[in-house]
Scaffold this motif. Structure first.
Motif, PDB file in Angstrom:
ATOM      1  N   LYS A   1      -9.527 -10.806   1.821  1.00  0.00           N
ATOM      2  CA  LYS A   1      -9.862 -10.891   0.609  1.00  0.00           C
ATOM      3  C   LYS A   1      -9.958  -9.471  -0.110  1.00  0.00           C
ATOM      4  O   LYS A   1      -9.622  -9.256  -1.148  1.00  0.00           O
ATOM      5  N   GLU A   2     -10.612  -8.653   0.799  1.00  0.00           N
ATOM      6  CA  GLU A   2     -10.908  -7.309   0.250  1.00  0.00           C
ATOM      7  C   GLU A   2      -9.550  -6.462   0.205  1.00  0.00           C
ATOM      8  O   GLU A   2      -9.509  -5.771  -0.601  1.00  0.00           O
ATOM      9  N   GLU A   3      -8.931  -6.734   1.245  1.00  0.00           N
ATOM     10  CA  GLU A   3      -7.151  -5.989   1.071  1.00  0.00           C
ATOM     11  C   GLU A   3      -6.712  -6.303   0.002  1.00  0.00           C
ATOM     12  O   GLU A   3      -5.979  -5.679  -0.717  1.00  0.00           O
ATOM     13  N   LYS A   4      -6.719  -7.601  -0.469  1.00  0.00           N
ATOM     14  CA  LYS A   4      -5.818  -8.001  -1.764  1.00  0.00           C
ATOM     15  C   LYS A   4      -6.459  -7.269  -2.879  1.00  0.00           C
ATOM     16  O   LYS A   4      -5.711  -6.910  -3.723  1.00  0.00           O
ATOM     17  N   ARG A   5      -7.696  -7.463  -2.886  1.00  0.00           N
ATOM     18  CA  ARG A   5      -8.433  -6.708  -3.862  1.00  0.00           C
ATOM     19  C   ARG A   5      -8.096  -5.351  -4.189  1.00  0.00           C
ATOM     20  O   ARG A   5      -7.883  -4.810  -5.278  1.00  0.00           O
ATOM     21  N   THR A   6      -8.128  -4.541  -3.108  1.00  0.00           N
ATOM     22  CA  THR A   6      -7.924  -3.253  -3.140  1.00  0.00           C
ATOM     23  C   THR A   6      -6.475  -3.051  -3.550  1.00  0.00           C
ATOM     24  O   THR A   6      -6.198  -2.363  -4.208  1.00  0.00           O
ATOM     25  N   LYS A   7      -5.651  -4.050  -3.156  1.00  0.00           N
ATOM     26  CA  LYS A   7      -4.108  -3.827  -3.260  1.00  0.00           C
ATOM     27  C   LYS A   7      -4.018  -3.951  -4.914  1.00  0.00           C
ATOM     28  O   LYS A   7      -3.360  -3.214  -5.458  1.00  0.00           O
ATOM     29  N   ALA A   8      -4.408  -5.015  -5.498  1.00  0.00           N
ATOM     30  CA  ALA A   8      -4.383  -5.500  -6.721  1.00  0.00           C
ATOM     31  C   ALA A   8      -4.981  -4.183  -7.525  1.00  0.00           C
ATOM     32  O   ALA A   8      -4.328  -3.725  -8.816  1.00  0.00           O
ATOM     33  N   LEU A   9      -6.148  -3.683  -7.281  1.00  0.00           N
ATOM     34  CA  LEU A   9      -6.685  -2.545  -8.167  1.00  0.00           C
ATOM     35  C   LEU A   9      -5.790  -1.301  -8.067  1.00  0.00           C
ATOM     36  O   LEU A   9      -5.610  -0.384  -8.899  1.00  0.00           O
ATOM     37  N   ARG A  10      -5.320  -1.039  -6.868  1.00  0.00           N
ATOM     38  CA  ARG A  10      -4.248   0.192  -6.705  1.00  0.00           C
ATOM     39  C   ARG A  10      -3.079  -0.142  -7.645  1.00  0.00           C
ATOM     40  O   ARG A  10      -2.780   0.900  -8.370  1.00  0.00           O
ATOM     41  N   LEU A  11      -2.692  -1.358  -7.738  1.00  0.00           N
ATOM     42  CA  LEU A  11      -1.401  -1.466  -8.529  1.00  0.00           C
ATOM     43  C   LEU A  11      -1.896  -1.405  -9.999  1.00  0.00           C
ATOM     44  O   LEU A  11      -1.132  -1.007 -10.838  1.00  0.00           O
ATOM     45  N   LEU A  12      -2.980  -2.003 -10.513  1.00  0.00           N
ATOM     46  CA  LEU A  12      -3.519  -1.621 -11.733  1.00  0.00           C
ATOM     47  C   LEU A  12      -3.660  -0.266 -12.164  1.00  0.00           C
ATOM     48  O   LEU A  12      -3.362   0.278 -13.316  1.00  0.00           O
ATOM     49  N   LYS A  13      -4.005   0.525 -11.220  1.00  0.00           N
ATOM     50  CA  LYS A  13      -4.017   1.831 -11.377  1.00  0.00           C
ATOM     51  C   LYS A  13      -2.788   2.497 -11.593  1.00  0.00           C
ATOM     52  O   LYS A  13      -2.587   3.546 -12.647  1.00  0.00           O
ATOM     53  N   LEU A  14      -1.781   2.054 -10.684  1.00  0.00           N
ATOM     54  CA  LEU A  14      -0.367   2.697 -10.890  1.00  0.00           C
ATOM     55  C   LEU A  14       0.056   2.410 -12.367  1.00  0.00           C
ATOM     56  O   LEU A  14       0.828   3.310 -12.847  1.00  0.00           O
ATOM     57  N   VAL A  15      -0.116   1.197 -12.911  1.00  0.00           N
ATOM     58  CA  VAL A  15       0.371   0.786 -13.976  1.00  0.00           C
ATOM     59  C   VAL A  15      -0.346   1.271 -15.313  1.00  0.00           C
ATOM     60  O   VAL A  15      -0.344   1.068 -16.709  1.00  0.00           O
ATOM     61  N   GLY A  16      -1.696   1.846 -15.088  1.00  0.00           N
ATOM     62  CA  GLY A  16      -2.514   2.631 -16.165  1.00  0.00           C
ATOM     63  C   GLY A  16      -3.550   1.879 -16.682  1.00  0.00           C
ATOM     64  O   GLY A  16      -3.924   1.891 -17.880  1.00  0.00           O
ATOM     65  N   ILE A  17      -4.087   0.370 -16.077  1.00  0.00           N
ATOM     66  CA  ILE A  17      -4.818  -0.185 -16.695  1.00  0.00           C
ATOM     67  C   ILE A  17      -5.979  -0.826 -15.927  1.00  0.00           C
ATOM     68  O   ILE A  17      -6.365  -1.783 -16.042  1.00  0.00           O
ATOM     69  N   GLU A  18      -6.353   0.269 -15.118  1.00  0.00           N
ATOM     70  CA  GLU A  18      -7.288  -0.402 -13.909  1.00  0.00           C
ATOM     71  C   GLU A  18      -8.787  -0.703 -14.763  1.00  0.00           C
ATOM     72  O   GLU A  18      -9.480  -1.798 -14.317  1.00  0.00           O
ATOM     73  N   GLU A  19      -8.929  -0.086 -15.988  1.00  0.00           N
ATOM     74  CA  GLU A  19     -10.131  -0.345 -16.612  1.00  0.00           C
ATOM     75  C   GLU A  19     -10.258  -1.703 -17.225  1.00  0.00           C
ATOM     76  O   GLU A  19     -11.156  -2.200 -17.779  1.00  0.00           O
ATOM     77  N   LYS A  20      -9.042  -2.418 -17.177  1.00  0.00           N
ATOM     78  CA  LYS A  20      -8.901  -3.535 -18.059  1.00  0.00           C
ATOM     79  C   LYS A  20      -8.862  -4.716 -16.969  1.00  0.00           C
ATOM     80  O   LYS A  20      -8.711  -6.180 -17.289  1.00  0.00           O
ATOM     81  N   ALA A  21      -9.228  -4.626 -15.689  1.00  0.00           N
ATOM     82  CA  ALA A  21      -9.223  -5.557 -14.758  1.00  0.00           C
ATOM     83  C   ALA A  21      -9.745  -6.749 -14.958  1.00  0.00           C
ATOM     84  O   ALA A  21      -9.543  -7.822 -14.920  1.00  0.00           O
ATOM     85  N   ASP A  22     -11.150  -6.688 -15.630  1.00  0.00           N
ATOM     86  CA  ASP A  22     -11.971  -7.921 -15.943  1.00  0.00           C
ATOM     87  C   ASP A  22     -11.575  -8.511 -17.289  1.00  0.00           C
ATOM     88  O   ASP A  22     -12.390  -9.565 -17.632  1.00  0.00           O
ATOM     89  N   HIS A  23     -10.735  -7.846 -18.012  1.00  0.00           N
ATOM     90  CA  HIS A  23     -10.143  -8.432 -19.254  1.00  0.00           C
ATOM     91  C   HIS A  23      -9.167  -9.763 -18.991  1.00  0.00           C
ATOM     92  O   HIS A  23      -8.550  -9.921 -18.271  1.00  0.00           O
ATOM     93  N   TYR A  24      -9.106 -10.412 -19.986  1.00  0.00           N
ATOM     94  CA  TYR A  24      -8.223 -11.758 -20.133  1.00  0.00           C
ATOM     95  C   TYR A  24      -6.909 -11.061 -20.841  1.00  0.00           C
ATOM     96  O   TYR A  24      -7.022 -10.247 -21.833  1.00  0.00           O
TER      97      TYR A  24
END
Ligand SMILES: Nc1ncnc2c1ncn2[C@@H]1O[C@H](COP(=O)(O)OP(=O)(O)OP(=O)(O)O)[C@@H](O)[C@H]1O
Ligand SMILES: [Mg+2]
Length: 342
Positions: free
Chosen positions: A110-133
Motif C-alpha cells: 500500500k505504501e509503495e503504491k502511494r509513494t509511486k502515485a505521489l511521485r507521478l503527481l510530482k512528475l506531472v506538476g500537481i502533487e499539491e492537488k492529490a486530495d482534490h477531486y
C-alpha cells in the motif's frame, strides 16, 4: 514497437479504417492527423485492441495481440497507456486515488503504491492537488492527472487521442512539453492523434495524414512540413503557418507588380540562409528581391523558411532565377506577374 498490417475496420459497411499499414518505432512521437471522421481514433484503438480490426494484424512490443488469450491481452494492455480529450477521470475519487486506480491490484505494498502515485503527481506538476477531486481542477490539471494515471502501470507506449483539443493554446503547450518529457526521460513511445498541425510541429518526429480511412501521406515531420505532397497535407501545413492566407492577401491587396516584376514564393530547409542567396541572385542575374512576408520555423530543430517575395529583373533572368535558387537548395515558384511568360 508497433506494427499494424493491412488494418481494415468495417462498422456494418462504414469502412472507418481502410487497409492501413503503419510502423511506429521505439522512442517515436508519432502524429496522426486528419479531419473529423477520417478514422484516426478507430485506427489508434486497434493498437490496444479496444477496437478489433475486421482484417489485419496488430503487433505490439513483439507480440501478435490478436493471438493472445484474454488474460494475456489484459496484461499487455498495461504496457499501453491512453489519454483522451475529455480526460475520463473518475469523478468520485481524488486525484491520488485516480492515479492509484490502475495499480490497485498490483503486487506493490500500500505504501509503495502511494509513494509511486505521489511521485507521478510530482512528475506531472500537481502533487499539491492529490486530495482534490477532478471537478476542482482546471482542464490542464485534469489532463496532468490523466497522464499520471496512465503512467502508473509503467507503460512503454502512450496513446493520446486529441489530448489537448479541449485546452487553450498556452495550456496545450504546457501539456505538450510534459508529453515530451515523458517521451525523453521515461523513454515512452507516444502516438498522438490530432487535427492541429501545431501539435505535430511542436513535438512529433514523424506523422501520417489520414483521409477516409486511409493514410494518404506519411514521413518525418520535417518532410511533411517542407515538402507536403498531397493537397490535404498542403492544406494542413498551410493552415498551420497561415502561409496560404498570407499569399492570397499579398496577391489581392498588397502588391502592384511592375512590368518587369513577378510575385514568387521561396521555400528553403536547413541552414541555407537566404540573405547570401538573395544577394547572389542579384550579383549573378541582376534580379532584385523584395521580401513581402514570410516566416521561419524550427521543425524538429531544422529551420524551414517560407518567404513571399517580389522579384524584379530582365525577363530571361527572372526565368533563370528558379534554377539558380534550386542550385542553392531553395525552391522558388513564380505565382504572379508577367502574364503567361514564366
Ligand atoms: N462504433 C462505431 N460504430 C459505427 N461507426 C463508427 C463507430 N466508431 C466510428 N465509426 C465511424 O467510423 C468513421 C471514423 O470514425 P473515427 O471516430 O475513427 O474518426 P476520427 O478521425 O477519430 O474523427 P474525430 O476527429 O471526429 O474524432 C466515422 O465515419 C464514424 O462515424
Ligand atoms: Mg477521434
Amino acid at each position: 514497437m508497433i506494427e499494424l498490417k493491412n488494418i481494415t475496420v468495417d462498422f456494418d459497411h462504414v469502412i472507418a479504417v481502410d487497409d492501413v499499414d503503419i510502423t511506429i518505432e521505439k522512442g517515436d512521437v508519432y502524429g496522426i492527423v486528419g479531419f473529423s471522421g477520417a478514422g484516426k481514433s478507430t485506427l489508434v484503438r486497434t493498437i490496444n485492441l479496444l477496437q478489433r480490426p475486421t482484417v489485419g494484424e496488430v503487433h505490439v512490443l513483439g507480440e501478435n495481440l490478436m493471438e493472445l488469450s484474454p488474460k494475456a491481452l489484459r496484461e499487455k494492455r498495461k504496457e499501453i497507456g491512453m489519454i483522451f480529450q475529455n480526460f475520463n477521470l473518475l469523478s468520485h475519487r481524488t486525484v491520488l486515488d485516480n492515479v492509484l486506480y490502475p495499480i490497485r491490484k498490483s503486487a506493490l505494498s500500500k505504501e509503495e503504491k502511494r509513494t509511486k502515485a505521489l511521485r507521478l503527481l510530482k512528475l506531472v506538476g500537481i502533487e499539491e492537488k492529490a486530495d482534490h477531486y477532478p471537478n476542482q481542477l482546471s482542464g490542464g490539471q485534469q489532463q496532468r492527472c490523466a497522464i499520471a494515471r496512465s503512467l502508473a502501470s509503467d507503460p512503454s507506449i502512450l496513446l493520446c487521442d486529441e489530448a489537448t483539443s479541449a485546452l487553450d493554446p498556452k495550456t496545450t503547450k504546457q501539456i505538450l512539453k510534459l508529453l515530451k518529457t515523458v517521451n525523453e526521460e521515461l523513454g515512452i513511445t507516444i502516438v498522438i492523434i490530432t487535427h492541429q498541425m501545431e501539435v505535430v510541429k511542436e513535438i512529433c518526429n514523424k506523422c501520417a495524414i489520414m483521409q477516409e480511412g486511409k493514410i494518404i501521406e506519411r514521413g518525418s515531420t520535417l518532410e511533411i512540413f517542407s515538402q507536403p505532397k498531397t493537397p490535404l497535407a498542403k492544406e494542413f501545413v498551410e493552415t498551420s503557418t497561415d502561409y496560404g492566407e498570407t499569399l492570397e492577401k499579398v496577391r489581392k491587396n498588397l502588391i502592384r507588380l511592375k512590368e518587369n516584376e513577378v510575385l514568387a514564393t521561396i521555400r528553403y530547409v536547413g541552414e541555407s540562409a537566404t540573405e547570401p542567396t538573395i544577394h547572389q541572385l542579384y550579383e549573378t542575374l541582376g534580379v532584385t528581391t523584395n521580401i513581402l512576408a514570410g516566416n521561419i520555423e524550427l521543425i524538429t530543430g531544422t529551420p524551414v523558411g517560407n518567404l513571399i517575395v517580389s522579384l524584379e529583373g530582365k525577363r530571361e533572368n527572372l526565368k533563370a532565377a528558379k534554377e539558380f535558387m534550386a542550385s542553392k537548395g531553395a525552391n522558388l515558384n513564380i505565382v504572379g506577374g508577367i502574364h503567361g511568360v514564366l
